[in-house]
Motif scaffolding. Structure first.
Motif, mmCIF file in Angstrom:
data_model
loop_
_atom_site.group_PDB
_atom_site.id
_atom_site.type_symbol
_atom_site.label_atom_id
_atom_site.label_comp_id
_atom_site.label_asym_id
_atom_site.label_seq_id
_atom_site.Cartn_x
_atom_site.Cartn_y
_atom_site.Cartn_z
ATOM 1 N N SER A 16 1.059 -1.317 0.135
ATOM 2 C CA SER A 16 0.124 0.110 -0.194
ATOM 3 C C SER A 16 1.002 1.283 -0.042
ATOM 4 C CB SER A 16 -0.719 -0.032 1.033
ATOM 5 O OG SER A 16 -0.130 0.064 2.381
ATOM 6 N N LYS A 17 2.257 1.089 0.255
ATOM 7 C CA LYS A 17 2.880 2.266 0.483
ATOM 8 C C LYS A 17 3.864 2.602 -0.785
ATOM 9 C CE LYS A 17 2.897 2.094 5.516
ATOM 10 N NZ LYS A 17 3.879 1.512 6.605
ATOM 11 N N SER A 18 4.037 1.570 -1.598
ATOM 12 C CA SER A 18 5.032 1.266 -2.647
ATOM 13 C C SER A 18 4.433 1.518 -3.951
ATOM 14 C CB SER A 18 5.816 -0.058 -2.616
ATOM 15 O OG SER A 18 6.240 -0.168 -1.307
ATOM 16 N N ARG A 19 4.718 2.333 -4.793
ATOM 17 C CA ARG A 19 4.427 2.531 -6.192
ATOM 18 C C ARG A 19 4.782 1.356 -6.862
ATOM 19 N NH1 ARG A 19 5.471 6.327 -11.272
ATOM 20 N NH2 ARG A 19 3.561 5.738 -12.218
ATOM 21 N N LEU A 20 5.845 0.831 -6.782
ATOM 22 C CA LEU A 20 6.208 -0.047 -7.523
ATOM 23 C C LEU A 20 6.777 -1.390 -6.688
ATOM 24 C CD1 LEU A 20 7.787 1.711 -10.331
ATOM 25 C CD2 LEU A 20 5.800 0.059 -10.596
ATOM 26 N N ALA A 21 6.303 -2.541 -6.636
ATOM 27 C CA ALA A 21 6.912 -3.754 -5.851
ATOM 28 C C ALA A 21 6.838 -4.813 -6.581
ATOM 29 C CB ALA A 21 5.960 -3.815 -4.735
ATOM 30 N N ILE A 22 7.972 -5.810 -6.468
ATOM 31 C CA ILE A 22 8.279 -7.029 -6.881
ATOM 32 C C ILE A 22 7.877 -7.999 -5.762
ATOM 33 C CG2 ILE A 22 9.517 -8.489 -8.053
ATOM 34 C CD1 ILE A 22 10.764 -6.232 -9.803
ATOM 35 N N VAL A 23 7.138 -8.836 -5.946
ATOM 36 C CA VAL A 23 7.096 -10.161 -4.766
ATOM 37 C C VAL A 23 7.602 -11.275 -5.419
ATOM 38 C CG1 VAL A 23 5.615 -11.355 -3.151
ATOM 39 C CG2 VAL A 23 5.317 -8.785 -3.656
ATOM 40 N N VAL A 24 8.474 -11.916 -4.980
ATOM 41 C CA VAL A 24 9.087 -13.367 -5.366
ATOM 42 C C VAL A 24 8.709 -14.321 -4.293
ATOM 43 C CG1 VAL A 24 11.181 -14.519 -6.233
ATOM 44 C CG2 VAL A 24 10.898 -11.851 -6.428
ATOM 45 N N ILE A 25 7.946 -15.353 -4.876
ATOM 46 C CA ILE A 25 7.544 -16.567 -4.056
ATOM 47 C C ILE A 25 8.373 -17.688 -4.471
ATOM 48 C CG2 ILE A 25 5.790 -17.960 -3.138
ATOM 49 C CD1 ILE A 25 3.871 -15.561 -4.463
ATOM 50 N N TYR A 26 9.239 -18.502 -3.434
ATOM 51 C CA TYR A 26 9.854 -19.201 -3.845
ATOM 52 C C TYR A 26 10.004 -20.341 -2.427
ATOM 53 C CZ TYR A 26 13.629 -17.196 -0.918
ATOM 54 O OH TYR A 26 14.357 -16.462 -0.275
ATOM 55 N N ASP A 27 10.658 -21.565 -2.795
ATOM 56 C CA ASP A 27 11.071 -22.337 -1.468
ATOM 57 C C ASP A 27 12.489 -22.395 -1.361
ATOM 58 O OD1 ASP A 27 11.112 -24.707 0.339
ATOM 59 O OD2 ASP A 27 9.240 -25.396 -0.469
ATOM 60 N N SER A 28 13.165 -22.113 -0.267
ATOM 61 C CA SER A 28 14.482 -22.225 0.053
ATOM 62 C C SER A 28 15.242 -23.674 0.110
ATOM 63 C CB SER A 28 14.747 -21.253 1.112
ATOM 64 O OG SER A 28 14.476 -21.593 2.386
ATOM 65 N N ARG A 29 13.980 -24.562 0.328
ATOM 66 C CA ARG A 29 14.368 -26.162 0.688
ATOM 67 C C ARG A 29 15.152 -26.492 -0.385
ATOM 68 N NH1 ARG A 29 8.990 -26.975 3.871
ATOM 69 N NH2 ARG A 29 8.169 -26.199 1.994
ATOM 70 N N ASP A 30 14.759 -26.255 -1.647
ATOM 71 C CA ASP A 30 15.485 -26.945 -2.983
ATOM 72 C C ASP A 30 16.398 -25.936 -3.518
ATOM 73 O OD1 ASP A 30 12.077 -26.180 -4.636
ATOM 74 O OD2 ASP A 30 14.157 -24.960 -4.354
ATOM 75 N N VAL A 31 17.042 -26.485 -4.489
ATOM 76 C CA VAL A 31 18.052 -25.679 -5.193
ATOM 77 C C VAL A 31 17.614 -24.840 -6.109
ATOM 78 C CG1 VAL A 31 19.867 -26.398 -6.970
ATOM 79 C CG2 VAL A 31 19.652 -28.038 -5.127
ATOM 80 N N ALA A 32 16.412 -24.996 -6.611
ATOM 81 C CA ALA A 32 15.894 -23.872 -7.332
ATOM 82 C C ALA A 32 15.637 -22.773 -6.591
ATOM 83 C CB ALA A 32 14.577 -24.401 -8.073
ATOM 84 N N GLY A 33 15.168 -22.846 -5.486
ATOM 85 C CA GLY A 33 14.868 -21.763 -4.559
ATOM 86 C C GLY A 33 16.010 -20.944 -4.267
ATOM 87 N N ARG A 34 16.950 -21.642 -3.879
ATOM 88 C CA ARG A 34 18.238 -21.013 -3.640
ATOM 89 C C ARG A 34 18.979 -20.314 -4.809
ATOM 90 N NH1 ARG A 34 18.572 -25.624 -0.603
ATOM 91 N NH2 ARG A 34 19.790 -26.775 -1.912
ATOM 92 N N TYR A 35 18.799 -20.787 -6.052
ATOM 93 C CA TYR A 35 19.344 -20.078 -7.268
ATOM 94 C C TYR A 35 18.462 -18.765 -7.481
ATOM 95 C CZ TYR A 35 18.961 -18.714 -12.180
ATOM 96 O OH TYR A 35 18.740 -18.233 -13.173
ATOM 97 N N ILE A 36 17.132 -18.955 -7.208
ATOM 98 C CA ILE A 36 16.165 -17.780 -7.246
ATOM 99 C C ILE A 36 16.516 -16.590 -6.226
ATOM 100 C CG2 ILE A 36 13.870 -16.915 -7.225
ATOM 101 C CD1 ILE A 36 13.205 -19.762 -8.477
ATOM 102 N N SER A 37 16.689 -16.869 -5.247
ATOM 103 C CA SER A 37 17.176 -16.133 -3.803
ATOM 104 C C SER A 37 18.346 -15.199 -4.421
ATOM 105 C CB SER A 37 17.397 -16.825 -2.842
ATOM 106 O OG SER A 37 17.764 -15.803 -1.780
ATOM 107 N N GLY A 38 19.340 -16.019 -4.841
ATOM 108 C CA GLY A 38 20.505 -15.128 -5.453
ATOM 109 C C GLY A 38 20.450 -14.424 -6.530
#
Length: 125
Positions: A16-38
């Protein structure tokens, strides 16, 4: 700085306070999630402070992750608190993912008459 979100109220408050926001949903328990986090950490250097970068880790906040998306990983763009674009899944190749995110953001912004240059941000990641 990428902000870890664990509560729905916190997410709604920031959106509500941000004009532009990116929300990323991932699962850090798997390799793909750690890649996305980085990847998101790297991209945030080009996008912040114009974009708020928020991450929801399904390993830490499963209910919030399921509330936002039926499946993940997923990237969501919000403009003035409204979801306007989403990317479902990733290629898991840095150059391909950067290109897909850049094109998606650019097209979503342009469709609403917003030019990155007027925001003071370059989508050159």
């Amino acid at each position: 700085m990428v902000k870890q979100i664990s509560e729905k109220e916190e997410l709604l408050s920031i959106l509500s306070k941000s004009r532009l926001a990116i929300v990323v949903i991932y699962d850090s328990r798997d390799v793909a999630g750690r890649y996305i986090s980085g990847l998101i950490e790297d991209l945030s250097r080009s996008l912040e402070p114009v974009f708020s970068i928020l991450v929801v880790d399904a390993a830490m906040s499963p209910l919030l992750a399921r509330t936002l998306a039926k499946s993940y990983p997923r990237l969501l763009l919000y403009i003035d608190g409204k979801k306007v674009w989403e990317q479902i899944g990733f290629f898991y190749t840095s150059s391909n993912d950067r290109y897909a995110i850049r094109r998606g953001l650019l097209m979503a912004l342009r469709s609403r008459g917003i030019k990155p240059s007027t925001l003071g941000v370059r989508l050159d990641f």
